[in-house]
Design a protein around this motif. Structure first.
Motif, short mmCIF file in Angstrom:
data_model
loop_
_atom_site.label_atom_id
_atom_site.label_comp_id
_atom_site.label_asym_id
_atom_site.label_seq_id
_atom_site.Cartn_x
_atom_site.Cartn_y
_atom_site.Cartn_z
N HIS A 1 -2.84 -36.10 -23.70
CA HIS A 1 -2.83 -37.55 -23.94
C HIS A 1 -3.26 -38.30 -22.69
CE1 HIS A 1 -1.51 -41.53 -25.14
NE2 HIS A 1 -0.72 -41.58 -24.08
N LYS A 2 -2.66 -37.98 -21.55
CA LYS A 2 -2.99 -38.66 -20.29
C LYS A 2 -4.44 -38.40 -19.88
CE LYS A 2 1.74 -38.73 -18.52
NZ LYS A 2 2.69 -38.21 -17.52
N LYS A 3 -4.90 -37.17 -20.09
CA LYS A 3 -6.28 -36.82 -19.76
C LYS A 3 -7.25 -37.62 -20.62
CE LYS A 3 -9.46 -32.89 -19.48
NZ LYS A 3 -9.62 -31.43 -19.70
N PHE A 4 -6.93 -37.75 -21.90
CA PHE A 4 -7.81 -38.45 -22.84
C PHE A 4 -7.92 -39.94 -22.51
CE2 PHE A 4 -8.77 -40.73 -26.73
CZ PHE A 4 -9.85 -40.02 -27.24
N ILE A 5 -6.74 -40.60 -22.33
CA ILE A 5 -6.79 -42.05 -22.09
C ILE A 5 -7.28 -42.38 -20.69
CG2 ILE A 5 -4.98 -42.54 -23.77
CD1 ILE A 5 -3.03 -42.93 -21.46
N ARG A 6 -7.35 -41.39 -19.83
CA ARG A 6 -7.95 -41.63 -18.51
C ARG A 6 -9.48 -41.69 -18.64
NH1 ARG A 6 -6.52 -42.19 -13.50
NH2 ARG A 6 -7.78 -41.42 -11.77
N ILE A 7 -10.00 -40.91 -19.58
CA ILE A 7 -11.45 -40.92 -19.81
C ILE A 7 -11.83 -42.09 -20.72
CG2 ILE A 7 -13.39 -39.64 -20.80
CD1 ILE A 7 -11.84 -37.05 -20.12
N TYR A 8 -11.09 -42.22 -21.82
CA TYR A 8 -11.36 -43.30 -22.79
C TYR A 8 -10.30 -44.39 -22.60
CZ TYR A 8 -14.31 -39.70 -24.80
OH TYR A 8 -15.26 -38.73 -24.97
N ASN A 9 -10.53 -45.21 -21.60
CA ASN A 9 -9.56 -46.23 -21.22
C ASN A 9 -10.07 -47.62 -21.61
OD1 ASN A 9 -11.30 -47.18 -19.01
ND2 ASN A 9 -10.77 -45.23 -18.04
N PRO A 10 -9.32 -48.69 -21.34
CA PRO A 10 -9.77 -50.04 -21.71
C PRO A 10 -11.09 -50.46 -21.06
CG PRO A 10 -7.42 -50.06 -21.31
CD PRO A 10 -7.91 -48.71 -20.88
N ASN A 11 -11.47 -49.80 -19.97
CA ASN A 11 -12.75 -50.12 -19.34
C ASN A 11 -13.92 -49.45 -20.06
OD1 ASN A 11 -11.95 -51.71 -17.00
ND2 ASN A 11 -10.99 -49.86 -16.25
N THR A 12 -13.71 -48.21 -20.50
CA THR A 12 -14.82 -47.43 -21.06
C THR A 12 -14.90 -47.51 -22.59
OG1 THR A 12 -13.42 -45.45 -21.09
CG2 THR A 12 -14.77 -45.82 -19.13
N ASN A 13 -13.74 -47.50 -23.26
CA ASN A 13 -13.74 -47.55 -24.73
C ASN A 13 -12.41 -48.12 -25.22
OD1 ASN A 13 -13.75 -46.94 -27.55
ND2 ASN A 13 -15.25 -45.32 -27.17
N PRO A 14 -12.27 -49.44 -25.23
CA PRO A 14 -10.98 -50.05 -25.61
C PRO A 14 -10.53 -49.74 -27.03
CG PRO A 14 -12.72 -51.71 -25.37
CD PRO A 14 -13.26 -50.44 -24.82
N PHE A 15 -11.46 -49.60 -27.96
CA PHE A 15 -11.07 -49.30 -29.35
C PHE A 15 -10.42 -47.92 -29.44
CE2 PHE A 15 -11.77 -47.29 -33.43
CZ PHE A 15 -11.36 -48.26 -34.33
N LEU A 16 -11.08 -46.92 -28.88
CA LEU A 16 -10.55 -45.56 -28.93
C LEU A 16 -9.25 -45.46 -28.15
CD1 LEU A 16 -11.33 -42.98 -30.31
CD2 LEU A 16 -12.66 -42.32 -28.31
N TYR A 17 -9.16 -46.21 -27.07
CA TYR A 17 -7.92 -46.24 -26.28
C TYR A 17 -6.77 -46.79 -27.12
CZ TYR A 17 -4.59 -47.76 -22.70
OH TYR A 17 -3.44 -47.97 -21.96
N GLU A 18 -6.99 -47.90 -27.80
CA GLU A 18 -5.93 -48.49 -28.63
C GLU A 18 -5.53 -47.54 -29.75
OE1 GLU A 18 -6.50 -52.44 -30.12
OE2 GLU A 18 -7.18 -53.23 -28.19
N PHE A 19 -6.52 -46.92 -30.38
CA PHE A 19 -6.23 -45.98 -31.46
C PHE A 19 -5.37 -44.83 -30.96
CE2 PHE A 19 -7.41 -42.04 -33.70
CZ PHE A 19 -6.95 -42.36 -34.98
N MET A 20 -5.72 -44.26 -29.82
CA MET A 20 -4.99 -43.13 -29.27
C MET A 20 -3.57 -43.51 -28.88
SD MET A 20 -5.06 -39.95 -28.75
CE MET A 20 -4.40 -38.61 -27.78
N ILE A 21 -3.40 -44.71 -28.31
CA ILE A 21 -2.07 -45.15 -27.91
C ILE A 21 -1.15 -45.28 -29.13
CG2 ILE A 21 -0.75 -47.07 -26.93
CD1 ILE A 21 -2.11 -45.44 -24.81
N HIS A 22 -1.66 -45.89 -30.19
CA HIS A 22 -0.86 -46.03 -31.42
C HIS A 22 -0.58 -44.67 -32.06
CE1 HIS A 22 -0.70 -50.35 -31.63
NE2 HIS A 22 -2.00 -50.45 -31.49
N LEU A 23 -1.58 -43.80 -32.05
CA LEU A 23 -1.42 -42.47 -32.64
C LEU A 23 -0.38 -41.66 -31.87
CD1 LEU A 23 -2.51 -40.57 -34.85
CD2 LEU A 23 -4.16 -39.73 -33.18
N TYR A 24 -0.47 -41.70 -30.54
CA TYR A 24 0.49 -40.98 -29.71
C TYR A 24 1.90 -41.55 -29.88
CZ TYR A 24 2.80 -39.04 -25.60
OH TYR A 24 3.70 -38.40 -24.77
N ARG A 25 1.97 -42.86 -29.98
CA ARG A 25 3.27 -43.51 -30.17
C ARG A 25 3.90 -43.08 -31.51
NH1 ARG A 25 6.27 -47.63 -28.11
NH2 ARG A 25 7.42 -48.95 -29.56
#
Length: 397
Positions: A267-291
């Motif tokens: 999870h941490k590795k993924f959101i470090r690559i796909y973060n609010p700077n690089t891909n905010p949509f995928l970041y939001e999706f992953m955060i909700h999914l992980y939650r």
């Protein structure tokens, strides 16, 4: 020296916290602050009673109030006891700023000016933290720093009441006050402007700073939504834009997701690559999914009925949120919950009567836009300097 000491601890703060937690306990920080506050107020009371023979009850009252505020907020931080150290560092910093400014300022504006100097250093502290790998910017910490200095200055003003601070306001006082207000407002404007888009622009121009794109954003603006079925959640996008991106990129995004989303490491590795700077949509999706997955995991590990209900409600509503606003991406990701699982969870979740607020994205600023913030700052700056010029004419040199 105090400021240098505060800044010097930034790179080693995490290591120090881990060392203390591993050798003693995290609560050690709480005890240190309580001990220093207790020793400080005891010493002051001794001096007031036996040395200075102070008879004004109001002075004792304010000293005890300030000590009580330090104790209250220190205990309040028991979930993050290391943050209580801010009360010592910034209380001491407020003392040094007061002593330094008292050589030039002998009126009550010194308390405001000293407090604003503390605010400036506290903001700089957070800015430097943001530039450190795996460290974060937090407006709450800036408030904590200011609170620490403010309580100390309140104690000096109402409790100690230094005799030297009793003269009329002079031009130098107004000039220094206007100057530090200006510095704080300009700095605030820069921090509020440091959005992911702005970071991407200057890191593209200055390649040596490109690593900042992988750090958590300093400031983000977005929207706060209240869905009657789900509750409150935050997003960097309008609902229309969320659905548009979900339809257009769902297949590509679904394939990008890691297969093991329950792993903290992945999870941490993924959101470090796909973060609010690089891909905010995928970041939001992953955060909700992980939650969703994390709350469901906690549900399976507890026997407490009230906790089961709370975790069920969180997992169920995060799932509803993903299905409703990220539905196509969810389907292509392969993480759709079976209908039976969702229905079983809904039975327990329905017992939760409180409002649900998804913590994902809660740092997003939704109350004002960047343009509104900068306009307000510019307006205040103009008012400060006009008022300063008017006031200086009224005072002696």
């Amino acid at each position: 020296m105090c400021v240098i000491g505060i800044f010097a601890t930034i790179p080693v703060a995490r290591s120090l916290q881990k060392f203390v937690a591993g050798t003693v306990d995290r609560e050690f920080f709480t005890y240190v602050v309580l001990f220093v506050v207790g020793a400080g107020i005891t010493t002051l009371l001794y001096l007031f009673i036996f040395k200075l023979k102070v008879k004004k009850i109001s002075q004792y009252f304010w000293l005890l109030v300030c000590a009580g505020l330090y104790i209250y907020h220190t205990v309040k931080l028991k979930a993050h006891p290391e943050e209580a150290i801010h009360f010592l560092m910034y209380g001491l910093l407020a003392y040094f700023f007061f002593r330094a400014l008292s050589h030039r300022i002998h009126d009550r504006t010194i308390y405001i000016t000293a407090g604003l100097f503390v605010l400036f250093i506290g903001t700089t502290d957070e800015f430097l933290q943001w530039m450190m790998p795996q460290r974060y910017w937090d407006f709450r910490d800036i408030g904590l720093n200011m609170l620490a200095g403010g309580i100390f200055l309140l104690g000096v003003w109402k409790g100690i009441k230094p005799v030297v601070i009793s003269k009329p306001v002079k031009k130098i006082s107004v000039k220094m006050l206007a100057g530090i207000i200006t510095a704080n407002l300009i700095f605030a404007g820069l921090c509020l402007s440091n959005t992911p888009n702005f970071v991407n622009r200057y890191t593209t121009a200055i390649s040596a700073l490109s690593w900042l794109r992988n750090e958590e954003p300093m400031t983000e603006y977005g929207y706060k939504y209240k869905d009657p079925e789900i509750g409150t959640f935050y997003s960097r996008f309008t609902l229309e834009k969320l659905r548009e991106i979900d339809i257009a990129n769902s297949e590509t995004y679904g394939e990008i997701l890691p297969r093991d989303i329950s792993s903290d490491f992945m999870h941490k590795k993924f959101i470090r690559i796909y973060n609010p700077n690089t891909n905010p949509f995928l970041y939001e999706f992953m955060i909700h999914l992980y939650r969703r997955e994390h709350k469901f995991y906690l549900l399976t590990k507890t026997d407490k009925p009230d906790r089961k209900i709370r975790m069920s409600s969180a997992a169920f509503r995060e799932n509803l949120l993903i299905e409703k606003y990220f539905g196509n991406t969810l389907k292509h990701s392969g993480f759709v919950w079976p209908d039976e699982k969702a229905k079983d969870l809904e039975k327990t979740a329905s017992l939760w009567k409180g409002d649900y607020i998804s913590k994902s994205g809660f740092k997003i600023i939704t109350y004002f836009s960047l343009k509104e913030a900068l306009l307000a700052i510019l307006t205040i700056l103009i008012m400060v300097w006009i008022s300063g010029r008017v006031w200086k004419r009224r005072f002696d040199i």
